[in-house]
Design a protein around this motif. Sequence first.
Motif, PDB file in Angstrom:
ATOM      1  N   LEU A   1      24.913 -31.007 -29.467  1.00 21.26           N
ATOM      2  CA  LEU A   1      23.948 -30.667 -30.501  1.00 21.26           C
ATOM      3  C   LEU A   1      22.569 -30.564 -29.862  1.00 21.26           C
ATOM      4  O   LEU A   1      22.369 -30.940 -28.711  1.00 21.26           O
ATOM      5  CB  LEU A   1      23.948 -31.713 -31.621  1.00 21.26           C
ATOM      6  CG  LEU A   1      23.620 -33.161 -31.248  1.00 21.26           C
ATOM      7  CD1 LEU A   1      22.138 -33.461 -31.369  1.00 21.26           C
ATOM      8  CD2 LEU A   1      24.397 -34.113 -32.149  1.00 21.26           C
ATOM      9  N   GLY A   2      21.608 -30.013 -30.627  1.00 17.49           N
ATOM     10  CA  GLY A   2      20.242 -29.890 -30.129  1.00 17.49           C
ATOM     11  C   GLY A   2      20.095 -28.891 -29.006  1.00 17.49           C
ATOM     12  O   GLY A   2      19.136 -28.954 -28.237  1.00 17.49           O
ATOM     13  N   ASP A   3      21.029 -27.965 -28.906  1.00 13.77           N
ATOM     14  CA  ASP A   3      21.037 -27.011 -27.806  1.00 13.77           C
ATOM     15  C   ASP A   3      20.355 -25.713 -28.220  1.00 13.77           C
ATOM     16  O   ASP A   3      20.219 -25.416 -29.406  1.00 13.77           O
ATOM     17  CB  ASP A   3      22.485 -26.720 -27.392  1.00 13.77           C
ATOM     18  CG  ASP A   3      22.594 -26.132 -25.996  1.00 13.77           C
ATOM     19  OD1 ASP A   3      22.727 -26.915 -25.048  1.00 13.77           O
ATOM     20  OD2 ASP A   3      22.539 -24.907 -25.875  1.00 13.77           O
ATOM     21  N   SER A   4      19.935 -24.920 -27.239  1.00 14.82           N
ATOM     22  CA  SER A   4      19.345 -23.613 -27.535  1.00 14.82           C
ATOM     23  C   SER A   4      20.375 -22.641 -28.081  1.00 14.82           C
ATOM     24  O   SER A   4      20.027 -21.642 -28.707  1.00 14.82           O
ATOM     25  CB  SER A   4      18.681 -23.033 -26.278  1.00 14.82           C
ATOM     26  OG  SER A   4      19.631 -22.897 -25.231  1.00 14.82           O
ATOM     27  N   LYS A   5      21.658 -22.939 -27.852  1.00 14.75           N
ATOM     28  CA  LYS A   5      22.749 -22.149 -28.408  1.00 14.75           C
ATOM     29  C   LYS A   5      23.263 -22.848 -29.665  1.00 14.75           C
ATOM     30  O   LYS A   5      23.463 -24.060 -29.668  1.00 14.75           O
ATOM     31  CB  LYS A   5      23.895 -22.003 -27.402  1.00 14.75           C
ATOM     32  CG  LYS A   5      23.504 -21.282 -26.124  1.00 14.75           C
ATOM     33  CD  LYS A   5      24.681 -21.236 -25.161  1.00 14.75           C
ATOM     34  CE  LYS A   5      24.304 -20.501 -23.877  1.00 14.75           C
ATOM     35  NZ  LYS A   5      23.290 -21.257 -23.100  1.00 14.75           N
ATOM     36  N   SER A   6      23.490 -22.103 -30.732  1.00 13.05           N
ATOM     37  CA  SER A   6      23.984 -22.708 -31.966  1.00 13.05           C
ATOM     38  C   SER A   6      25.395 -23.239 -31.770  1.00 13.05           C
ATOM     39  O   SER A   6      26.232 -22.607 -31.100  1.00 13.05           O
ATOM     40  CB  SER A   6      23.959 -21.687 -33.099  1.00 13.05           C
ATOM     41  OG  SER A   6      22.624 -21.403 -33.474  1.00 13.05           O
TER      42      SER A   6
ATOM     43  N   ARG B   1      10.706 -25.025 -28.815  1.00 13.84           N
ATOM     44  CA  ARG B   1      12.121 -24.879 -29.133  1.00 13.84           C
ATOM     45  C   ARG B   1      12.476 -25.549 -30.458  1.00 13.84           C
ATOM     46  O   ARG B   1      13.106 -24.939 -31.330  1.00 13.84           O
ATOM     47  CB  ARG B   1      12.989 -25.473 -28.012  1.00 13.84           C
ATOM     48  CG  ARG B   1      13.044 -24.621 -26.755  1.00 13.84           C
ATOM     49  CD  ARG B   1      14.024 -25.174 -25.742  1.00 13.84           C
ATOM     50  NE  ARG B   1      13.566 -26.381 -25.072  1.00 13.84           N
ATOM     51  CZ  ARG B   1      14.033 -27.594 -25.280  1.00 13.84           C
ATOM     52  NH1 ARG B   1      15.005 -27.794 -26.167  1.00 13.84           N
ATOM     53  NH2 ARG B   1      13.560 -28.636 -24.616  1.00 13.84           N
ATOM     54  N   VAL B   2      12.080 -26.797 -30.622  1.00 14.77           N
ATOM     55  CA  VAL B   2      12.447 -27.541 -31.825  1.00 14.77           C
ATOM     56  C   VAL B   2      11.800 -26.929 -33.073  1.00 14.77           C
ATOM     57  O   VAL B   2      12.427 -26.864 -34.136  1.00 14.77           O
ATOM     58  CB  VAL B   2      12.077 -29.030 -31.664  1.00 14.77           C
ATOM     59  CG1 VAL B   2      12.181 -29.769 -32.990  1.00 14.77           C
ATOM     60  CG2 VAL B   2      12.983 -29.682 -30.624  1.00 14.77           C
ATOM     61  N   LYS B   3      10.567 -26.477 -32.944  1.00  9.36           N
ATOM     62  CA  LYS B   3       9.914 -25.833 -34.091  1.00  9.36           C
ATOM     63  C   LYS B   3      10.680 -24.593 -34.532  1.00  9.36           C
ATOM     64  O   LYS B   3      10.962 -24.403 -35.721  1.00  9.36           O
ATOM     65  CB  LYS B   3       8.482 -25.451 -33.735  1.00  9.36           C
ATOM     66  CG  LYS B   3       7.738 -24.769 -34.884  1.00  9.36           C
ATOM     67  CD  LYS B   3       6.328 -24.373 -34.482  1.00  9.36           C
ATOM     68  CE  LYS B   3       5.626 -23.651 -35.629  1.00  9.36           C
ATOM     69  NZ  LYS B   3       4.262 -23.194 -35.234  1.00  9.36           N
ATOM     70  N   ALA B   4      11.048 -23.739 -33.580  1.00 10.19           N
ATOM     71  CA  ALA B   4      11.775 -22.513 -33.917  1.00 10.19           C
ATOM     72  C   ALA B   4      13.151 -22.838 -34.497  1.00 10.19           C
ATOM     73  O   ALA B   4      13.591 -22.220 -35.477  1.00 10.19           O
ATOM     74  CB  ALA B   4      11.918 -21.638 -32.677  1.00 10.19           C
TER      75      ALA B   4
ATOM     76  N   VAL C   1      17.534 -39.535 -32.132  1.00  7.57           N
ATOM     77  CA  VAL C   1      17.934 -38.251 -31.560  1.00  7.57           C
ATOM     78  C   VAL C   1      17.769 -37.091 -32.531  1.00  7.57           C
ATOM     79  O   VAL C   1      17.204 -36.051 -32.195  1.00  7.57           O
ATOM     80  CB  VAL C   1      19.393 -38.313 -31.052  1.00  7.57           C
ATOM     81  CG1 VAL C   1      19.923 -36.917 -30.746  1.00  7.57           C
ATOM     82  CG2 VAL C   1      19.466 -39.148 -29.789  1.00  7.57           C
ATOM     83  N   PHE C   2      18.266 -37.258 -33.752  1.00  4.92           N
ATOM     84  CA  PHE C   2      18.256 -36.123 -34.681  1.00  4.92           C
ATOM     85  C   PHE C   2      16.846 -35.733 -35.107  1.00  4.92           C
ATOM     86  O   PHE C   2      16.570 -34.561 -35.356  1.00  4.92           O
ATOM     87  CB  PHE C   2      19.106 -36.448 -35.915  1.00  4.92           C
ATOM     88  CG  PHE C   2      20.563 -36.099 -35.759  1.00  4.92           C
ATOM     89  CD1 PHE C   2      21.193 -36.166 -34.528  1.00  4.92           C
ATOM     90  CD2 PHE C   2      21.324 -35.721 -36.849  1.00  4.92           C
ATOM     91  CE1 PHE C   2      22.537 -35.846 -34.389  1.00  4.92           C
ATOM     92  CE2 PHE C   2      22.670 -35.396 -36.725  1.00  4.92           C
ATOM     93  CZ  PHE C   2      23.277 -35.461 -35.492  1.00  4.92           C
ATOM     94  N   ALA C   3      15.943 -36.705 -35.217  1.00  2.29           N
ATOM     95  CA  ALA C   3      14.574 -36.399 -35.635  1.00  2.29           C
ATOM     96  C   ALA C   3      13.735 -35.859 -34.484  1.00  2.29           C
ATOM     97  O   ALA C   3      12.791 -35.097 -34.721  1.00  2.29           O
ATOM     98  CB  ALA C   3      13.915 -37.647 -36.217  1.00  2.29           C
ATOM     99  N   THR C   4      14.059 -36.244 -33.263  1.00  2.00           N
ATOM    100  CA  THR C   4      13.281 -35.977 -32.051  1.00  2.00           C
ATOM    101  C   THR C   4      11.936 -36.708 -32.118  1.00  2.00           C
ATOM    102  O   THR C   4      11.454 -37.012 -33.221  1.00  2.00           O
ATOM    103  CB  THR C   4      13.020 -34.474 -31.787  1.00  2.00           C
ATOM    104  OG1 THR C   4      11.930 -34.002 -32.607  1.00  2.00           O
ATOM    105  CG2 THR C   4      14.271 -33.642 -32.007  1.00  2.00           C
TER     106      THR C   4
ATOM    107  N   SER D   1      14.788 -30.738 -39.747  1.00  2.56           N
ATOM    108  CA  SER D   1      15.703 -31.020 -38.647  1.00  2.56           C
ATOM    109  C   SER D   1      16.258 -29.712 -38.117  1.00  2.56           C
ATOM    110  O   SER D   1      16.210 -28.682 -38.800  1.00  2.56           O
ATOM    111  CB  SER D   1      16.847 -31.919 -39.125  1.00  2.56           C
ATOM    112  OG  SER D   1      17.798 -32.147 -38.099  1.00  2.56           O
ATOM    113  N   THR D   2      16.802 -29.765 -36.917  1.00  4.44           N
ATOM    114  CA  THR D   2      17.542 -28.625 -36.374  1.00  4.44           C
ATOM    115  C   THR D   2      19.003 -28.679 -36.806  1.00  4.44           C
ATOM    116  O   THR D   2      19.776 -27.796 -36.474  1.00  4.44           O
ATOM    117  CB  THR D   2      17.478 -28.622 -34.834  1.00  4.44           C
ATOM    118  OG1 THR D   2      18.200 -29.756 -34.338  1.00  4.44           O
ATOM    119  CG2 THR D   2      16.038 -28.687 -34.339  1.00  4.44           C
TER     120      THR D   2
END
Length: 400
Positions: free
Chosen positions: A344-349, A268-271, A192-195, A314-315
Amino acid sequence: MSDTKSDLNSSRYRPETRLVHAGTIRSDFGEMSESLFLTQGFTYESAEECEARFKGEKPGFLYSRFSNPTVAMFERRMAALEGAEAGRATATGMAAMTTAMLAPLQAGDHVVAARALFGSCRYVIETLLPRYGITSTLVDGRDLDAWRKAMRPNTKTLFLESPTNPTLEVVDIAEVAKIAHQGGARLVVDNVFATPLYQSPLALGADVVVYSATKHIDGQGRCLGGIILSSQEFIMEHIHNFFRQTGPSMSPFNAWVLLKGLETLGVRVKAQTESAAKIADFLATHPKVTRLIYPGRADHPQADVIKKQMRAGSTMIGFEVKGGKEGAFRALNGFQVARISNNLGDSKSIVTHPATTTHQRLTPEERAELGIGDGFIRFSVGLEHVDDLIEDVQGALEKV
């Protein structure tokens, strides 16, 4: 109904292209967007056709608990992205993990798992499996000798997260896979954390990969979901009938939402990762931060392993502040942009205090062993402007 051109599933195409096209099934209407099949079951032209489908002699969908066109598209797209032969989508990430662990095992089997796990995963390993006569051993996932020493003749499955939740430890997947296979066991990896964009456990030797699709794959706080990805043999031998009989399946609506999420996963993940790296650099020199863990930095304890098996950072960021729980709560309450949540992993921090949320069921000694201090904060970086997030962090730390 017809499939898209099969070569769009191929590794010939880069992940961003497969995220948009792979696995699509189109009806005779030729729709552009994937169709949403909100149906419990399916009809048949004749009793003979119905019999043939249930016997597996004729392809087709039977019942949405275990076969649905929208869910199948999500499964196929994820398999194409992961480089897996097959996948089965589940109602939640924990349903994926629990099914991947429980379905192939039986009383008398033994499991070895890394001790640094999400709280619910530790519950499955330490509490649920033993109720069915399946014993387990927890080890320091970073210590390869510990994995070797824990192996027994009846060890059937090894399980790990990498990076881990929430302390972002990294486990050498390729080496643990070798240990598993030498002992006649399989390796299941929670990625999950790495995607799937930044780490490919199957290519590193793992046998099964599980995801909480709730996280980055949806990544917009809309729905729950999970998926198990592996060989066709593993899915058919262990997972398919378990699904058919017990029903931990994903709803078609959630599958459709997750298909839409996959289309933007790459951007999304890149940003988010680029922002996380900048925030980590800021935190690294802040006087109120006593510890920082970020997989994209050279000072990460397993930087050499990260370089070998991950394509980017990672994000997620882990950091500890002065003042223990009181200091952490002051910081958490001081955030204005990032929100307090356990997601976690959301578009919102999102900021989380693991010691009182995701890992609160562990004893203080167990949390200390994992590096989860009372001042530890998990920061899931979203899509907000990075300068706003840095200012938000700075303001929060002023409260400590």
